[in-house]
Design a protein around this motif. Structure first.
Motif, PDB file in Angstrom:
ATOM      1  N   ARG A 186       0.738  -1.095   0.124  1.00  0.00           N
ATOM      2  CA  ARG A 186       0.032   0.084  -0.090  1.00  0.00           C
ATOM      3  C   ARG A 186       0.839   1.123  -0.043  1.00  0.00           C
ATOM      4  N   SER A 187       0.341   2.183  -0.843  1.00  0.00           N
ATOM      5  CA  SER A 187       1.045   3.541  -0.609  1.00  0.00           C
ATOM      6  C   SER A 187       0.609   4.391   0.158  1.00  0.00           C
ATOM      7  N   LEU A 188       1.074   5.675   0.529  1.00  0.00           N
ATOM      8  CA  LEU A 188       0.806   6.536   1.560  1.00  0.00           C
ATOM      9  C   LEU A 188      -0.706   6.993   1.042  1.00  0.00           C
ATOM     10  N   LYS A 189      -0.614   7.274  -0.201  1.00  0.00           N
ATOM     11  CA  LYS A 189      -1.926   8.057  -0.747  1.00  0.00           C
ATOM     12  C   LYS A 189      -3.090   6.831  -0.578  1.00  0.00           C
ATOM     13  N   GLU A 190      -2.899   5.747  -0.546  1.00  0.00           N
ATOM     14  CA  GLU A 190      -3.957   4.741  -0.366  1.00  0.00           C
ATOM     15  C   GLU A 190      -4.394   4.653   1.137  1.00  0.00           C
ATOM     16  N   ASN A 191      -3.507   4.713   1.852  1.00  0.00           N
ATOM     17  CA  ASN A 191      -3.653   4.593   3.222  1.00  0.00           C
ATOM     18  C   ASN A 191      -4.470   6.148   3.673  1.00  0.00           C
TER      19      ASN A 191
ATOM     20  N   GLU B  70       8.588   9.983  19.011  1.00  0.00           N
ATOM     21  CA  GLU B  70       9.702   9.364  18.155  1.00  0.00           C
ATOM     22  C   GLU B  70      10.393  10.226  17.146  1.00  0.00           C
ATOM     23  N   TRP B  71       9.530  11.082  16.737  1.00  0.00           N
ATOM     24  CA  TRP B  71      10.109  12.177  15.821  1.00  0.00           C
ATOM     25  C   TRP B  71      10.661  13.418  16.283  1.00  0.00           C
ATOM     26  N   LEU B  72      10.286  13.532  17.501  1.00  0.00           N
ATOM     27  CA  LEU B  72      10.874  14.710  18.142  1.00  0.00           C
ATOM     28  C   LEU B  72      12.226  14.398  18.933  1.00  0.00           C
ATOM     29  N   HIS B  73      12.388  13.247  19.176  1.00  0.00           N
ATOM     30  CA  HIS B  73      13.479  12.816  20.187  1.00  0.00           C
ATOM     31  C   HIS B  73      14.656  12.950  19.242  1.00  0.00           C
ATOM     32  N   PRO B  74      15.735  13.634  20.026  1.00  0.00           N
ATOM     33  CA  PRO B  74      17.073  13.906  19.624  1.00  0.00           C
ATOM     34  C   PRO B  74      17.924  12.646  18.973  1.00  0.00           C
ATOM     35  N   ARG B  75      17.463  11.626  19.845  1.00  0.00           N
ATOM     36  CA  ARG B  75      18.296  10.382  19.633  1.00  0.00           C
ATOM     37  C   ARG B  75      17.716   9.490  18.427  1.00  0.00           C
TER      38      ARG B  75
ATOM     39  N   ASN C 170      10.994   8.425   7.266  1.00  0.00           N
ATOM     40  CA  ASN C 170       9.700   8.635   6.342  1.00  0.00           C
ATOM     41  C   ASN C 170       8.597   7.819   7.152  1.00  0.00           C
ATOM     42  N   ALA C 171       8.983   6.531   7.350  1.00  0.00           N
ATOM     43  CA  ALA C 171       7.849   5.712   7.944  1.00  0.00           C
ATOM     44  C   ALA C 171       7.153   6.557   9.198  1.00  0.00           C
ATOM     45  N   VAL C 172       8.128   7.085  10.028  1.00  0.00           N
ATOM     46  CA  VAL C 172       7.393   7.860  11.207  1.00  0.00           C
ATOM     47  C   VAL C 172       6.512   8.959  10.822  1.00  0.00           C
ATOM     48  N   ARG C 173       7.183   9.634   9.789  1.00  0.00           N
ATOM     49  CA  ARG C 173       6.415  10.886   9.317  1.00  0.00           C
ATOM     50  C   ARG C 173       4.898  10.628   8.821  1.00  0.00           C
ATOM     51  N   ASN C 174       4.872   9.408   7.793  1.00  0.00           N
ATOM     52  CA  ASN C 174       3.750   8.888   7.283  1.00  0.00           C
ATOM     53  C   ASN C 174       2.726   8.609   8.502  1.00  0.00           C
ATOM     54  N   ARG C 175       3.058   7.900   9.311  1.00  0.00           N
ATOM     55  CA  ARG C 175       2.256   7.369  10.285  1.00  0.00           C
ATOM     56  C   ARG C 175       1.539   8.684  11.332  1.00  0.00           C
ATOM     57  N   ILE C 176       2.412   9.665  11.314  1.00  0.00           N
ATOM     58  CA  ILE C 176       1.725  10.887  11.806  1.00  0.00           C
ATOM     59  C   ILE C 176       0.901  11.453  11.089  1.00  0.00           C
ATOM     60  N   TYR C 177       1.029  11.547   9.937  1.00  0.00           N
ATOM     61  CA  TYR C 177       0.111  11.885   8.903  1.00  0.00           C
ATOM     62  C   TYR C 177      -1.117  11.191   8.735  1.00  0.00           C
ATOM     63  N   ILE C 178      -1.143   9.810   8.779  1.00  0.00           N
ATOM     64  CA  ILE C 178      -2.353   9.224   8.790  1.00  0.00           C
ATOM     65  C   ILE C 178      -3.070   9.327  10.091  1.00  0.00           C
TER      66      ILE C 178
END
Length: 247
Positions: A9-14, A168-173, A178-186
């Motif tokens: 599945r693509s990000l668009k489909e999800n 997870e996205w904001l943590h400095p470590r 892209n996977a984390v960013r896409n989950r946030i978008y969804i």
């Protein structure tokens, strides 16, 4: 939206699946609250009510709430069983059948609510049970299709998952993948469209009462049509292509 398996599945489909099903869930939940004074898109509140009635020994209410919980479970079970049974032949068919069943149930609610509903206690309980069953179907389907990423019928788990993803996205470590960013978008898409669906559902219910349940199957039909139209076009192209070549 329904044609691909969870691994392809693509990000668009999800995003499209998340937005459309969350919109439906928001409309159904607010319509259920206004019409029946009950949550209809999730069962978290019903578990609390079941516990309260067990303490108060309200045996009839215990049976009703237990049946509602079992209906959500039955809808989830049926949806997953259908997907597993049909996915080896066609992912579209496997994913479309639960949507078709959901459409039939919601159309029944619309017809019964408009023509036969007399607001008796038993009728209310039966109609709520049917809607809860359809939400079990939908929630299990979108979760199965997306590999557990999308759960469109309740927001408690959504906020939990969104909080973890943002951390997870904001943590400095942590690496900003892209996977984390896409989950946030969804997850933000689910939240926004659930709220939009609830607001629009409230307005439509004030205007059309239980006839709002005619609008919801129409949205689900667009989900089916989105994947079906390219398939139909492809078959027509193959059907007429020999004629074109011969001419």
């Amino acid at each position: 939206m329904l044609r691909e398996s969870k691994g392809n599945r693509s990000l668009k489909e999800n995003l499209m699946l998340a937005s459309s099903t969350a919109f439906v869930s928001g409309m159904i939940n607010v319509a259920g609250m206004i019409a029946f004074f009950a949550f209809t898109s999730n069962i978290t509140g019903h578990v609390a009510n079941l516990a309260r009635h067990i303490v108060d020994q309200n045996f009839r209410e215990i049976i009703v709430f237990a049946i509602w919980l079992l209906l959500f479970f039955a809808g989830a079970f049926l949806s997953s069983f259908i997907v597993r049974s049909l996915s080896h032949t066609s992912y579209y068919r496997a994913h479309a059948v639960p949507v078709v069943i959901e459409i039939i149930i919601l159309l029944f609610v619309a017809v019964y609510g408009q023509s036969f509903y007399n607001e008796t206690k038993l009728e209310r309980e039966v109609v709520i049970g049917g809607i809860i069953f359809s939400m079990g179907l939908q929630n299990s389907l979108v979760s199965t299709i997306s590999g557990g990423l999308i759960k469109s019928s309740h927001l408690t788990g959504l906020f939990t998952d969104l909080g973890g993803d943002v951390a997870e996205w904001l943590h400095p470590r942590e690496e900003k993948t892209n996977a984390v960013r896409n989950r946030i978008y969804i997850r933000l898409t689910i939240l926004c469209f659930y709220l939009i669906g609830a607001v629009i559902g409230g307005y439509l219910f004030n205007m059309f009462d239980l006839a709002i349940f005619y609008f919801i199957p129409f949205i689900l039909l667009t989900i089916l049509y989105y994947d079906l139209s390219p398939l139909a076009l492809h078959k027509l192209t193959r059907l007429f292509s020999p004629t074109v070549k011969n001419n």
